[in-house]
Design a protein around this motif. Structure first.
Motif, PDB file in Angstrom:
ATOM      1  N   LYS A  31      52.598  27.631  32.868  1.00 29.39           N
ATOM      2  CA  LYS A  31      51.792  28.774  32.421  1.00 29.39           C
ATOM      3  C   LYS A  31      52.653  30.037  32.329  1.00 29.39           C
ATOM      4  O   LYS A  31      52.544  30.795  31.372  1.00 29.39           O
ATOM      5  CB  LYS A  31      50.636  29.044  33.393  1.00 29.39           C
ATOM      6  CG  LYS A  31      49.452  28.165  33.232  1.00 29.39           C
ATOM      7  CD  LYS A  31      48.348  28.642  34.182  1.00 29.39           C
ATOM      8  CE  LYS A  31      47.151  27.755  34.148  1.00 29.39           C
ATOM      9  NZ  LYS A  31      46.113  28.204  35.086  1.00 29.39           N
ATOM     10  N   VAL A  32      53.483  30.257  33.342  1.00 29.01           N
ATOM     11  CA  VAL A  32      54.369  31.431  33.337  1.00 29.01           C
ATOM     12  C   VAL A  32      55.258  31.394  32.101  1.00 29.01           C
ATOM     13  O   VAL A  32      55.405  32.399  31.393  1.00 29.01           O
ATOM     14  CB  VAL A  32      55.213  31.501  34.632  1.00 29.01           C
ATOM     15  CG1 VAL A  32      56.329  32.528  34.511  1.00 29.01           C
ATOM     16  CG2 VAL A  32      54.330  31.814  35.837  1.00 29.01           C
ATOM     17  N   TYR A  55      56.530  37.603  41.061  1.00 35.22           N
ATOM     18  CA  TYR A  55      55.576  36.732  41.741  1.00 35.22           C
ATOM     19  C   TYR A  55      55.063  37.446  42.985  1.00 35.22           C
ATOM     20  O   TYR A  55      55.809  38.162  43.654  1.00 35.22           O
ATOM     21  CB  TYR A  55      56.243  35.429  42.185  1.00 35.22           C
ATOM     22  CG  TYR A  55      56.696  34.559  41.045  1.00 35.22           C
ATOM     23  CD1 TYR A  55      55.823  33.670  40.440  1.00 35.22           C
ATOM     24  CD2 TYR A  55      58.005  34.614  40.579  1.00 35.22           C
ATOM     25  CE1 TYR A  55      56.231  32.860  39.399  1.00 35.22           C
ATOM     26  CE2 TYR A  55      58.427  33.813  39.533  1.00 35.22           C
ATOM     27  CZ  TYR A  55      57.534  32.932  38.952  1.00 35.22           C
ATOM     28  OH  TYR A  55      57.938  32.141  37.920  1.00 35.22           O
ATOM     29  N   TYR A  56      53.798  37.251  43.289  1.00 32.96           N
ATOM     30  CA  TYR A  56      53.243  37.818  44.517  1.00 32.96           C
ATOM     31  C   TYR A  56      52.035  36.994  44.936  1.00 32.96           C
ATOM     32  O   TYR A  56      51.465  36.257  44.145  1.00 32.96           O
ATOM     33  CB  TYR A  56      52.867  39.288  44.329  1.00 32.96           C
ATOM     34  CG  TYR A  56      51.793  39.529  43.300  1.00 32.96           C
ATOM     35  CD1 TYR A  56      50.454  39.603  43.657  1.00 32.96           C
ATOM     36  CD2 TYR A  56      52.115  39.656  41.945  1.00 32.96           C
ATOM     37  CE1 TYR A  56      49.470  39.810  42.702  1.00 32.96           C
ATOM     38  CE2 TYR A  56      51.132  39.865  41.000  1.00 32.96           C
ATOM     39  CZ  TYR A  56      49.815  39.941  41.377  1.00 32.96           C
ATOM     40  OH  TYR A  56      48.836  40.140  40.437  1.00 32.96           O
ATOM     41  N   GLU A 149      43.616  44.478  46.739  1.00 36.02           N
ATOM     42  CA  GLU A 149      43.297  43.314  47.571  1.00 36.02           C
ATOM     43  C   GLU A 149      42.390  42.375  46.788  1.00 36.02           C
ATOM     44  O   GLU A 149      41.716  42.787  45.850  1.00 36.02           O
ATOM     45  CB  GLU A 149      42.634  43.747  48.888  1.00 36.02           C
ATOM     46  CG  GLU A 149      41.262  44.354  48.730  1.00 36.02           C
ATOM     47  CD  GLU A 149      41.267  45.830  48.374  1.00 36.02           C
ATOM     48  OE1 GLU A 149      40.195  46.307  47.999  1.00 36.02           O
ATOM     49  OE2 GLU A 149      42.295  46.506  48.431  1.00 36.02           O
ATOM     50  N   GLY A 150      42.398  41.130  47.192  1.00 38.71           N
ATOM     51  CA  GLY A 150      41.577  40.142  46.508  1.00 38.71           C
ATOM     52  C   GLY A 150      41.589  38.838  47.259  1.00 38.71           C
ATOM     53  O   GLY A 150      42.161  38.740  48.345  1.00 38.71           O
ATOM     54  N   SER A 151      40.962  37.828  46.678  1.00 41.77           N
ATOM     55  CA  SER A 151      40.980  36.515  47.312  1.00 41.77           C
ATOM     56  C   SER A 151      42.392  35.950  47.213  1.00 41.77           C
ATOM     57  O   SER A 151      43.121  36.217  46.263  1.00 41.77           O
ATOM     58  CB  SER A 151      39.964  35.585  46.653  1.00 41.77           C
ATOM     59  OG  SER A 151      40.232  35.470  45.281  1.00 41.77           O
ATOM     60  N   GLU A 152      42.769  35.171  48.203  1.00 46.89           N
ATOM     61  CA  GLU A 152      44.144  34.687  48.281  1.00 46.89           C
ATOM     62  C   GLU A 152      44.479  33.783  47.101  1.00 46.89           C
ATOM     63  O   GLU A 152      43.767  32.836  46.802  1.00 46.89           O
ATOM     64  CB  GLU A 152      44.369  33.960  49.604  1.00 46.89           C
ATOM     65  CG  GLU A 152      44.313  34.904  50.783  1.00 46.89           C
ATOM     66  CD  GLU A 152      44.696  34.248  52.091  1.00 46.89           C
ATOM     67  OE1 GLU A 152      45.295  33.156  52.072  1.00 46.89           O
ATOM     68  OE2 GLU A 152      44.401  34.850  53.123  1.00 46.89           O
ATOM     69  N   SER A 153      45.569  34.125  46.420  1.00 42.76           N
ATOM     70  CA  SER A 153      46.049  33.323  45.299  1.00 42.76           C
ATOM     71  C   SER A 153      47.490  33.709  45.012  1.00 42.76           C
ATOM     72  O   SER A 153      47.944  34.776  45.418  1.00 42.76           O
ATOM     73  CB  SER A 153      45.192  33.548  44.053  1.00 42.76           C
ATOM     74  OG  SER A 153      45.272  34.892  43.634  1.00 42.76           O
ATOM     75  N   GLN A 154      48.198  32.816  44.327  1.00 42.72           N
ATOM     76  CA  GLN A 154      49.552  33.132  43.881  1.00 42.72           C
ATOM     77  C   GLN A 154      49.442  33.640  42.461  1.00 42.72           C
ATOM     78  O   GLN A 154      48.848  32.994  41.607  1.00 42.72           O
ATOM     79  CB  GLN A 154      50.466  31.914  43.931  1.00 42.72           C
ATOM     80  CG  GLN A 154      51.880  32.272  43.524  1.00 42.72           C
ATOM     81  CD  GLN A 154      52.811  31.089  43.499  1.00 42.72           C
ATOM     82  OE1 GLN A 154      52.391  29.950  43.532  1.00 42.72           O
ATOM     83  NE2 GLN A 154      54.092  31.371  43.443  1.00 42.72           N
TER      84      GLN A 154
END
Length: 164
Positions: A31-32, A55-56, A149-154
Motif C-alpha cells: 500500500k505504501v 512511519y508512526y 491521538e487515536g485508536s492504536e494503528s500503524q
C-alpha cells in the motif's frame, strides 16, 4: 523441560505464528508503495527527486514528527503528500526555521487525514518573502506532522519531492 528434540517443533511453531505478521507487513508495504507511485504521478511534469515515508504508531497520546527538506536548486520544487494511510487527524505545518529558532515563521498548514495534497516551493517562497523582508528564497523547509491521538494503528505519511 524443553530439550534439543523439541527445537524443530518450536521452530515450526515460531514460523507459523510469525508468518501472518509478515504477510500483513508485506500488504502494508505494498500500500505504501502504491501511494508513493500516486505521488510520483501527481508531481509530473516535474522530475522526481526524492521521497520520505514517515512511519508512526497512532496511540492515545498526540505526537509530532519533524522533517528537514533541503531546497538546493533555485528551481520550483513540487511536493506531493499522501495521508491516505493516516487513521487519525494529521496537521502538516511548514516552517522556514527549526523548532528551536524563536524567529521561525509558519508558511503553510495542511490537513492530511485520508487525502493527498500537493503544493510548490514558489508558493512557500511568496509567503516567506511577505514575512521576511529582503529575503531571496527558502534554502530549507521544516515540516512538522502534528498527529492527534487515536485508536492504536500503524500509519504512514508519504512525501514525494520533484523539481520543475
Amino acid at each position: 523441560m524443553i530439550t534439543l528434540k523439541h527445537t524443530p517443533i518450536l521452530a515450526i511453531l515460531f514460523i507459523f505464528l510469525t508468518s501472518g505478521l509478515y504477510q500483513d507487513h508485506s500488504k502494508y508495504e505494498a500500500k505504501v508503495n502504491t501511494y508513493k507511485e500516486e505521488c510520483k504521478q501527481d508531481i509530473k511534469p516535474a522530475r522526481y527527486e526524492s521521497s520520505i515515508v514517515t512511519y508512526y504508531n497512532t496511540s492515545k497520546n498526540s505526537q509530532t514528527k519533524s522533517l528537514e527538506i533541503l531546497l538546493i536548486s533555485s528551481g520550483n520544487y513540487v511536493f506531493s503528500v499522501n495521508g491516505k494511510l493516516c487513521n487519525s487527524n494529521v496537521e502538516m505545518k511548514i516552517y522556514d526555521n527549526p523548532s528551536d529558532n524563536k524567529k521561525r515563521n509558519l508558511l503553510k498548514t495542511i490537513e492530511l487525514k485520508n487525502q493527498m495534497v500537493n503544493f510548490e516551493s514558489n508558493d512557500l517562497n511568496i509567503a516567506f518573502r511577505k514575512m521576511v523582508k529582503n529575503a531571496d528564497r527558502l534554502k530549507k523547509v521544516f515540516i512538522e506532522y502534528e498527529i492527534s491521538e487515536g485508536s492504536e494503528s500503524q500509519d504512514a505519511i508519504i512525501l514525494v519531492l520533484g523539481l520543475k
